[in-house]
Write an enzyme that holds these catalytic residues in place. Structure first.
Site, PDB file in Angstrom:
ATOM      1  CG  HIS A 130      -1.638   1.268   1.422  1.00 36.23           C
ATOM      2  ND1 HIS A 130      -2.555   1.767   0.530  1.00 36.23           N
ATOM      3  CD2 HIS A 130      -1.540   2.167   2.413  1.00 36.23           C
ATOM      4  CE1 HIS A 130      -2.994   2.928   0.969  1.00 36.23           C
ATOM      5  NE2 HIS A 130      -2.391   3.198   2.108  1.00 36.23           N
ATOM      6  CE  LYS A 194      -8.319   7.734  -0.846  1.00 38.16           C
ATOM      7  NZ  LYS A 194      -7.986   6.402  -1.305  1.00 38.16           N
ATOM      8  NE  ARG A 196      -9.493   5.102   2.678  1.00 43.15           N
ATOM      9  CZ  ARG A 196     -10.496   4.504   2.024  1.00 43.15           C
ATOM     10  NH1 ARG A 196     -11.690   4.411   2.576  1.00 43.15           N
ATOM     11  NH2 ARG A 196     -10.304   4.029   0.815  1.00 43.15           N
TER      12      ARG A 196
END
Ligand code: R5P
Length: 312
Positions: A130, A194, A196
């Site tokens: 990731h 982005k 989250r």
């Protein structure tokens, strides 16, 4: 040279079979038993003594079960006097838990790395973590492959017109990999800004780079619920992208994400087989990483460099 012994856990038998076929070695049997008290026991049913042992197990749903199974396999191999134990973890699920971004939270990526080493793992072979720094959470050598070669070959080799294409990463964290992929394809790159909010909510406030009139290829490390991709699709539509294809290494497709994506306005979804995925879905194209993993295993076994696997 020490003999090689390859065992696969129960997470993804098809991938183990494919890797063994590419390696030209037999897949050694593993017996997994669950007792009445719900504890697991693993028996490696082939000789490990002084062998170069590879244990193939992606950490996919149910992750905890597959993790414990892998830990038990490593313990069994070490206890059976293996010369070296390599955990082949095509998808390292806990990599997302890599920082303390809230008070009093666990950092699973580090803990699981320590557990693997404690269980007897001497080295790790994995794919598309990731975030690249998770590599450094391991106190043993890690070979960290990516699937950009496979994606590049796929998007180049289909006679497709890339003259209006652009690669878009959903977030800045993946922008570097997206830029590498775009360079390989010879197309521009863009990235989403982005944030989250939770496991089920993300906000992409802007796209940095030009996507108007472009045939966008979204590239991400994984698709889980698809929340990220759906939010990105909304921004891409607003900014006038001409078409959108979606590519990710780990197709986890939780919560029916694949069908929801197929119903959305995307031309195709492309992923690899690091996790078990449906092979007959009309909009999904699956690229196999078995040849790359087999090549890496062979090079590790023979003490050769694996860097050739990073070239186009
Ligand atoms: C997150 O930072 C990752 O790069 C992926 O974008 C994310 O894991 C995808 O999860 P989901 O599909 O649930 O948004």
């Amino acid at each position: 040279m020490r003999e090689i012994a390859v065992f696969g856990g129960s997470a993804h038998p098809a991938l183990t079979t494919e890797i063994c076929a590419f390696l030209g070695v037999p897949q050694q049997p593993v017996q997994l038993q669950r007792f009445a008290n719900d504890c697991l026991e693993v028996q490696l049913q082939a000789n490990c003594r002084e062998r170069d042992v590879f244990l193939i197990q992606p950490l996919v749903y149910p992750v905890q079960e597959h993790l414990v199974e892998l830990l038990l396999m490593a313990d069994a191999a070490r206890g059976a006097s293996a010369a070296r134990v390599t955990a082949v973890i095509p998808h390292y699920a806990y990599a997302r838990s890599d920082k303390k971004d809230k008070p009093r939270i666990s950092i699973g990526a580090r803990l699981v790395a320590d557990l693997l080493v404690t269980a007897g793992v001497d080295r790790v072979l994995t794919l598309t973590l990731h975030s690249p720094q998770v590599h450094g959470f391991f106190s043993v050598p890690v070979d960290h492959l990516h699937a950009l070669r496979e994606f590049t070959a796929y998007f180049r080799d289909r006679g497709r017109d890339l003259s209006r294409a652009a690669v878009v990463a959903p977030d800045l964290g993946y922008a570097k990999s997206a830029a590498d992929f775009a360079r390989r394809l010879g197309v521009p790159v863009a990235a989403g800004a982005k944030e989250r909010i939770s496991d089920t909510e993300v906000r992409i406030t802007a796209i940095i780079g030009d996507v108007t009139g472009r045939d966008v290829i979204v590239l991400d490390d994984e698709i889980s619920r698809g929340t990220t991709v759906f939010e990105l699709l909304a921004r891409l539509r607003e900014q006038g992208a001409r078409s959108v294809a979606v590519a990710c290494t780990h197709g986890l497709f939780a919560d029916n994400a694949l069908d929801k994506l197929a119903a959305a306005d995307v031309t195709e979804v492309v992923c690899t087989n690091t996790a078990p995925v449906p092979l007959d879905h009309p909009k999904l194209h699956v690229l196999s990483v078995a040849p790359a993993l087999a090549e890496a295993i062979s090079r590790i076994h023979n003490g050769e460099s694996v860097s050739a696997l990073f070239q186009v």
